[in-house]
Design a protein around this motif. Structure first.
Motif, PDB file in Angstrom:
ATOM      1  N   GLY A  63       0.778  -1.226   0.000  1.00 23.23           N
ATOM      2  CA  GLY A  63       0.000   0.000   0.000  1.00 23.23           C
ATOM      3  C   GLY A  63       0.811   1.279   0.000  1.00 23.23           C
ATOM      4  O   GLY A  63       0.257   2.369  -0.049  1.00 23.23           O
ATOM      5  N   LYS A  64       2.134   1.147   0.046  1.00 22.82           N
ATOM      6  CA  LYS A  64       2.968   2.352   0.108  1.00 22.82           C
ATOM      7  C   LYS A  64       3.187   2.930  -1.294  1.00 22.82           C
ATOM      8  O   LYS A  64       3.499   2.201  -2.228  1.00 22.82           O
ATOM      9  N   PRO A  65       3.023   4.246  -1.426  1.00 24.01           N
ATOM     10  CA  PRO A  65       3.253   4.885  -2.724  1.00 24.01           C
ATOM     11  C   PRO A  65       4.742   4.967  -3.053  1.00 24.01           C
ATOM     12  O   PRO A  65       5.581   5.105  -2.159  1.00 24.01           O
ATOM     13  N   TYR A  66       5.061   4.881  -4.354  1.00 24.87           N
ATOM     14  CA  TYR A  66       6.416   5.095  -4.847  1.00 24.87           C
ATOM     15  C   TYR A  66       6.305   5.521  -6.305  1.00 24.87           C
ATOM     16  O   TYR A  66       5.204   5.587  -6.854  1.00 24.87           O
ATOM     17  N   PHE A  67       7.432   5.824  -6.928  1.00 23.41           N
ATOM     18  CA  PHE A  67       7.393   6.181  -8.337  1.00 23.41           C
ATOM     19  C   PHE A  67       8.595   5.623  -9.082  1.00 23.41           C
ATOM     20  O   PHE A  67       9.630   5.327  -8.491  1.00 23.41           O
ATOM     21  N   ASN A  68       8.407   5.469 -10.387  1.00 24.91           N
ATOM     22  CA  ASN A  68       9.486   5.155 -11.314  1.00 24.91           C
ATOM     23  C   ASN A  68       9.600   6.308 -12.293  1.00 24.91           C
ATOM     24  O   ASN A  68       8.594   6.916 -12.661  1.00 24.91           O
ATOM     25  N   LEU A  69      10.816   6.602 -12.720  1.00 26.00           N
ATOM     26  CA  LEU A  69      11.052   7.577 -13.776  1.00 26.00           C
ATOM     27  C   LEU A  69      11.416   6.797 -15.025  1.00 26.00           C
ATOM     28  O   LEU A  69      12.301   5.943 -14.984  1.00 26.00           O
ATOM     29  N   LYS A  70      10.702   7.077 -16.110  1.00 28.94           N
ATOM     30  CA  LYS A  70      10.927   6.350 -17.360  1.00 28.94           C
ATOM     31  C   LYS A  70      11.499   7.254 -18.433  1.00 28.94           C
ATOM     32  O   LYS A  70      11.198   8.448 -18.486  1.00 28.94           O
ATOM     33  N   ILE A  77      14.416   4.254 -15.671  1.00 28.26           N
ATOM     34  CA  ILE A  77      15.786   4.721 -15.454  1.00 28.26           C
ATOM     35  C   ILE A  77      16.067   5.015 -13.988  1.00 28.26           C
ATOM     36  O   ILE A  77      17.207   5.232 -13.605  1.00 28.26           O
ATOM     37  N   GLY A  78      15.035   5.002 -13.172  1.00 26.24           N
ATOM     38  CA  GLY A  78      15.238   5.205 -11.745  1.00 26.24           C
ATOM     39  C   GLY A  78      13.964   4.951 -10.978  1.00 26.24           C
ATOM     40  O   GLY A  78      12.871   5.064 -11.522  1.00 26.24           O
TER      41      GLY A  78
END
Length: 110
Positions: A63-70, A77-78
């Motif tokens: 349930g924890k939010p996170y992000f990817n950079l594409k 890429i991160g």
């Protein structure tokens, strides 16, 4: 001011992290087989972090939010840490967008 730090993993791969001005890691890369590929990844972060559409806002199984950079080709890429709230994730994205373009690159290859 933020900084990218290139390091070497135990398996010999190179990776980078983007640190905010306070030293906190705000983005971590995948492993790269060469230092040059790792440096290309940093350049890609500098460029793509300025386009909000490149950030995938996600939620982990816990349930924890996170992000990817594409990148423009869709490759990740991160990725970020896990955040306690959506607002904290948005602050993380804003921090990457603010710090990445002018961040200097350091090496920690010991």
């Amino acid at each position: 001011m933020g900084s990218f730090v290139i390091s070497k993993r135990k398996n010999g791969e190179f990776q980078f992290v983007l640190k905010a001005g306070n030293g906190q890691v705000i983005l971590a890369s995948e492993g790269y087989t060469t230092k040059a590929a790792c440096e290309n990844g940093i350049e890609s972060v500098k460029k793509n972090s300025q386009d909000d559409k490149r950030f995938d806002r996600l939620e982990a199984k816990n349930g924890k939010p996170y992000f990817n950079l594409k990148a423009t080709n869709g490759q990740i890429i991160g990725n970020s840490e896990m955040y306690e709230s959506v607002a904290a994730r948005e602050n993380g994205i804003a921090s990457v967008a603010k710090n990445a373009p002018d961040a200097d690159v350091k090496e920690d290859l010991e």
